[in-house]
Design a protein around this motif. Structure first.
Motif, PDB file in Angstrom:
ATOM      1  N   GLN A 126      -2.792  15.649   7.140  1.00  0.00           N
ATOM      2  CA  GLN A 126      -1.797  14.776   7.770  1.00  0.00           C
ATOM      3  C   GLN A 126      -1.684  13.452   7.020  1.00  0.00           C
ATOM      4  N   ARG A 127      -2.820  12.902   6.593  1.00  0.00           N
ATOM      5  CA  ARG A 127      -2.778  11.628   5.852  1.00  0.00           C
ATOM      6  C   ARG A 127      -2.065  11.817   4.510  1.00  0.00           C
ATOM      7  N   LEU A 128      -2.434  12.865   3.818  1.00  0.00           N
ATOM      8  CA  LEU A 128      -1.829  13.116   2.512  1.00  0.00           C
ATOM      9  C   LEU A 128      -0.335  13.373   2.643  1.00  0.00           C
ATOM     10  N   LEU A 129       0.056  14.142   3.644  1.00  0.00           N
ATOM     11  CA  LEU A 129       1.469  14.450   3.843  1.00  0.00           C
ATOM     12  C   LEU A 129       2.252  13.196   4.217  1.00  0.00           C
ATOM     13  N   MET A 163       8.698   5.782   9.203  1.00  0.00           N
ATOM     14  CA  MET A 163       8.301   6.739  10.231  1.00  0.00           C
ATOM     15  C   MET A 163       7.159   7.627   9.724  1.00  0.00           C
ATOM     16  N   GLN A 164       7.235   8.031   8.457  1.00  0.00           N
ATOM     17  CA  GLN A 164       6.165   8.865   7.907  1.00  0.00           C
ATOM     18  C   GLN A 164       4.847   8.109   7.853  1.00  0.00           C
ATOM     19  N   LEU A 165       4.894   6.859   7.442  1.00  0.00           N
ATOM     20  CA  LEU A 165       3.653   6.081   7.413  1.00  0.00           C
ATOM     21  C   LEU A 165       3.077   5.917   8.813  1.00  0.00           C
ATOM     22  N   GLY A 166       3.950   5.859   9.800  1.00  0.00           N
ATOM     23  CA  GLY A 166       3.482   5.739  11.181  1.00  0.00           C
ATOM     24  C   GLY A 166       2.729   6.962  11.647  1.00  0.00           C
ATOM     25  N   ARG A 167       2.873   8.074  10.936  1.00  0.00           N
ATOM     26  CA  ARG A 167       2.168   9.306  11.301  1.00  0.00           C
ATOM     27  C   ARG A 167       0.791   9.392  10.648  1.00  0.00           C
ATOM     28  N   PHE A 168       0.410   8.375   9.901  1.00  0.00           N
ATOM     29  CA  PHE A 168      -0.895   8.365   9.235  1.00  0.00           C
ATOM     30  C   PHE A 168      -1.986   8.288  10.302  1.00  0.00           C
ATOM     31  N   PRO A 169      -2.838   9.301  10.420  1.00  0.00           N
ATOM     32  CA  PRO A 169      -3.830   9.308  11.502  1.00  0.00           C
ATOM     33  C   PRO A 169      -4.834   8.161  11.382  1.00  0.00           C
ATOM     34  N   GLY A 194       2.492  23.879   6.689  1.00  0.00           N
ATOM     35  CA  GLY A 194       2.509  24.270   8.094  1.00  0.00           C
ATOM     36  C   GLY A 194       2.935  23.138   9.010  1.00  0.00           C
ATOM     37  N   PRO A 195       3.124  23.422  10.318  1.00  0.00           N
ATOM     38  CA  PRO A 195       3.524  22.383  11.281  1.00  0.00           C
ATOM     39  C   PRO A 195       2.470  21.291  11.387  1.00  0.00           C
ATOM     40  N   LEU A 196       2.907  20.094  11.746  1.00  0.00           N
ATOM     41  CA  LEU A 196       2.026  18.934  11.739  1.00  0.00           C
ATOM     42  C   LEU A 196       0.803  19.143  12.619  1.00  0.00           C
ATOM     43  N   ASP A 197       0.991  19.743  13.801  1.00  0.00           N
ATOM     44  CA  ASP A 197      -0.145  19.894  14.707  1.00  0.00           C
ATOM     45  C   ASP A 197      -1.138  20.945  14.237  1.00  0.00           C
ATOM     46  N   ALA A 198      -0.777  21.696  13.190  1.00  0.00           N
ATOM     47  CA  ALA A 198      -1.706  22.680  12.637  1.00  0.00           C
ATOM     48  C   ALA A 198      -2.449  22.145  11.420  1.00  0.00           C
ATOM     49  N   LEU A 199      -2.130  20.922  10.993  1.00  0.00           N
ATOM     50  CA  LEU A 199      -2.745  20.348   9.801  1.00  0.00           C
ATOM     51  C   LEU A 199      -4.039  19.633  10.151  1.00  0.00           C
TER      52      LEU A 199
END
Length: 703
Positions: free
Chosen positions: A264-267, A286-292, A254-259
């Motif tokens: 989000q960390r796993l993705l 960039m993906q690592l930067g999305r790690f909450p 699903g979309p990132l804001d729905a995770l």
């Protein structure tokens, strides 16, 4: 009122056993305004099973905020909220509810609260060994009265054992968890348990089993599938199999804001590694930067995040790559996350191009070589510098996860053809597919002067070649992989050469023997030219299109000898001859049955009048009849009448004129009381005796 009392008093049992759907069935007839607050706990669990965590949290918080709440219902509201925030990946809130739940008087819930605190700790800098011991003690205390709680404990234990690289132990605990969840309404927990088997099996090289699990989830066959499950299954393919299939699965998330935060960390880590393996380092960063930010709730998450960061740094060639990898290995060591420690140690050795790389490879294959596969594209360029033991270890890992290594090997060979990458090519030859034969042969031609790797691709071509089966009893036909070619559609001399070679020892003959058998009346020069033309067409029957450089070598012809490769070409007569030669003394019924089931008739009826075929045909048929005659006679003598009848009937189907077998069958019919069958068979026997031999047959009663 009675229903309200029963369901309300059973909430601990319902929650402990995961019987939400059953309870919901009882609750359905009760109007919503008459339901006590505790019922919302059950409904919140159903919301969670359908993936609606927000609704589940709202319902549980509403129960907790109810004035004068029953202590038991309060405890289970706290348990719900603790579970939901753990699953969501919100460590701070999970810890708050764990501290509150720890004040309960219920020892089982106290265990859960304390274990939850350890789970959050193990996601950051806590030690997994401490958590594993606590979970193991909980398993011993939890019983059949709270089977759902037992299943959750077993699942968490299996996860931790996987992080510790104890994959066999993890699978054993998962099997127990699945058994526990099977008896409850725990749909998402059951799905998560089944899905977790896939990465564990993949690590152990059991990719077929892992793929079957993945196929059972993707595409979704029914119901809701957690995004976390999809991410985990996508990671299995990226780590050990096909990057393309990994991307296909990840695209269903699903979309990132729905995770959830955990998802989000796993993705973020999964997609980071996917981009690293394709050299897309900016996208990986960039993906690592999305790690909450915040406290994670997945045991071993801290070690995985640091190792993923090290993977990016080393793959990108960062100056501090070795330091980042060493720090990741040290952190994983303190956390007890042995799986990530071994990967990080490999990354450190690769980054420094250390002489310890050989040792690191050996250490990375303690239980299975999955750690090597995990960083395959980094090891592939270094294959030529490894010692024999380390290189053999890599080959074992590649055989366990061939799809993943093929991807890395092809990328390297395409990018560096000028470096004569012989070791990489040899590994690809071992695990490659048909599309790899041509590039390997191209590389081999460039290496002919050095005599190093000049035969690359030959072994792969032979290993992947379609096996040829020739039906050479009765009318001839060829089966080449999926193709079936009637003998009537093949040039007669081509078919004759094939059958002639099948009738020879080792499927081989001298050139002069072939010329004498197939072109006895031609001038030697013309006969030789005809042979060469026949070989030309035969190769193109076996292979369409044919290329000498790419051929596995079904047909060989040197200056004096012509032969078919017995590893690639087989026939029914050859199979029968092999069965006859392998018969024991005395012959067992199973051996006779195998021969009778295989033999279909005389050899190559297309060439019945050719002198070269007669000797082989008659000898094979005589051997078959002799074995069957003895077997039927022995069955008659020993009282195995049904077996004897079965063998005799099938033999007479092949050769209706086999007199001794027909006589034995008549006797078998008579002794078993099959008088109608005996009379019918006798009519045929008598007709043959009178019409073909001019003899009067003995009376039926004499048999």
């Amino acid at each position: 009122e009675a229903m309200l009392t029963v369901v309300g008093g059973a909430i601990p049992t319902i929650m402990g056993n995961g019987q939400y759907a059953l309870a919901q069935g009882f609750m359905a007839p009760i109007p919503a305004d008459q339901r006590p607050p505790g019922f919302d706990l059950i409904l919140s669990r159903m919301d969670m099973q359908h993936g609606d965590f927000e609704a589940a949290i709202t319902a549980s918080q509403s129960v907790l905020d109810t004035p004068d709440l029953d202590p038991v219902q309060r405890d289970h509201a706290l348990l719900n909220l603790l579970t939901l925030h753990l699953n969501n990946g919100d460590g701070e809130r999970a810890l708050n509810f764990a501290h509150l739940l720890a004040e309960t008087s219920d020892p089982s819930l106290q265990d859960i609260a304390e274990a939850s605190e350890l789970i959050v700790a193990s996601a950051t800098n806590g030690n997994l060994d401490v958590l594993v011991k606590r979970l193991q003690s909980m398993v011993r205390r939890q019983g059949s009265d709270r089977v759902h709680h037992l299943g959750v404990t077993l699942f968490n234990l299996a996860w931790c054992l996987g992080v510790q690289d104890r994959n066999h132990d993890a699978l054993r605990e998962l099997d127990k968890a699945i058994e526990a969840f099977d008896s409850s309404s725990a749909g998402i927990e059951l799905a998560a348990s089944r899905a977790l088997r896939a990465p564990l099996l993949a690590r152990l090289g059991r990719m077929d089993e892992a793929n079957r699990i993945i196929q059972s989830f993707v595409p979704p066959s029914q119901g809701f599938i957690e995004n976390e499950v999809l991410i985990e299954l996508g990671a299995v393919h990226d780590n050990f199999g096909s990057g393309e299939r990994a991307l296909s699965i990840l695209s269903q998330v699903g979309p990132l804001d729905a995770l959830s935060l955990a998802e989000q960390r796993l993705l973020a880590m999964t997609k980071c590694r996917w981009h690293v393996r394709r050299g897309e380092f900016e996208l990986a960063e960039m993906q690592l930067g999305r790690f909450p930010r915040g406290l994670a709730t997945t045991p071993g998450s801290g070690a995985e995040q640091r190792t993923t960061r090290a993977y990016l740094a080393v793959s990108r060639g960062d100056a501090d790559g070795s330091r980042v990898a060493a720090e990741a290995a040290g952190f994983a060591q303190l956390q007890g996350a042995r799986s990530w420690r071994r990967v990080a140690e490999l990354l450190d050795a690769i980054s420094t191009k250390s002489t310890d790389l050989n040792g690191a490879i050996a250490n990375g294959a303690v239980e299975a070589g999955w750690h090597l596969t995990f960083v395959a594209e980094l090891l592939v360029p270094l294959l030529g510098s490894l010692d024999d033991d380390a290189r053999n270890t890599v080959h074992i890992a590649a055989r366990d996860h061939p799809e993943r290594w093929r991807r890395a090997l092809r990328t390297h060979l395409d990018a560096h053809p000028e470096r004569s990458p012989v070791e990489q090519a040899r590994l690809l030859e071992e695990i490659g597919e048909r599309i790899d034969i041509r590039p390997l042969r191209t590389l081999a031609r460039s290496l002919r002067r050095s005599h190093d790797g000049a035969e690359l691709g030959r072994q792969l071509a032979r290993r992947l070649a379609d096996r040829i089966w020739i039906e050479d009893q009765g009318r001839t036909a060829l089966e080449i992989g999926p193709r079936r070619i009637p003998g009537s559609s093949v040039r007669r001399k081509v078919l004759a050469l094939t059958c002639f070679l099948l009738s020879r020892v080792d499927l081989s003959a001298t050139r002069d023997q072939v010329l004498e058998a197939l072109w006895p009346d031609l001038d030697p020069g013309l006969a030789l030219n005809s042979l060469n033309q026949t070989l030309y067409f035969l190769r193109r029957v076996f292979e369409d299109p044919y290329s000498d450089d790419l051929s596995p070598g079904y047909v060989w012809h040197d200056s004096d000898v012509i032969w078919l490769d017995p590893e690639l070409v087989d026939s029914r007569s050859i199979r029968c001859q092999s069965l006859i030669q392998s018969l024991s003394t005395p012959r067992s019924p199973d051996e006779v049955e195998a021969l009778v089931s295989t033999y279909r008739g005389r050899f190559a009826l297309d060439f019945e009048y050719e002198e070269w075929s007669a000797g082989y045909r008659d000898s094979l048929h005589a051997s078959y009849l002799e074995i069957v005659e003895r077997a039927v006679h022995d069955d008659l003598a020993t009282g195995h009448y049904d077996r004897g009848i079965s063998v005799a009937r099938r033999a007479l189907t092949v050769d209706p004129d086999a007199e001794q077998i027909e006589v034995s069958l008549l006797r078998l019919y008579r002794v078993t009381g099959a008088h109608s069958a005996a009379a019918e068979q006798y009519a045929h026997y008598a007709a043959v005796m009178r019409n073909e031999l001019g003899l009067e047959p003995p009376a039926l009663e004499t048999f």
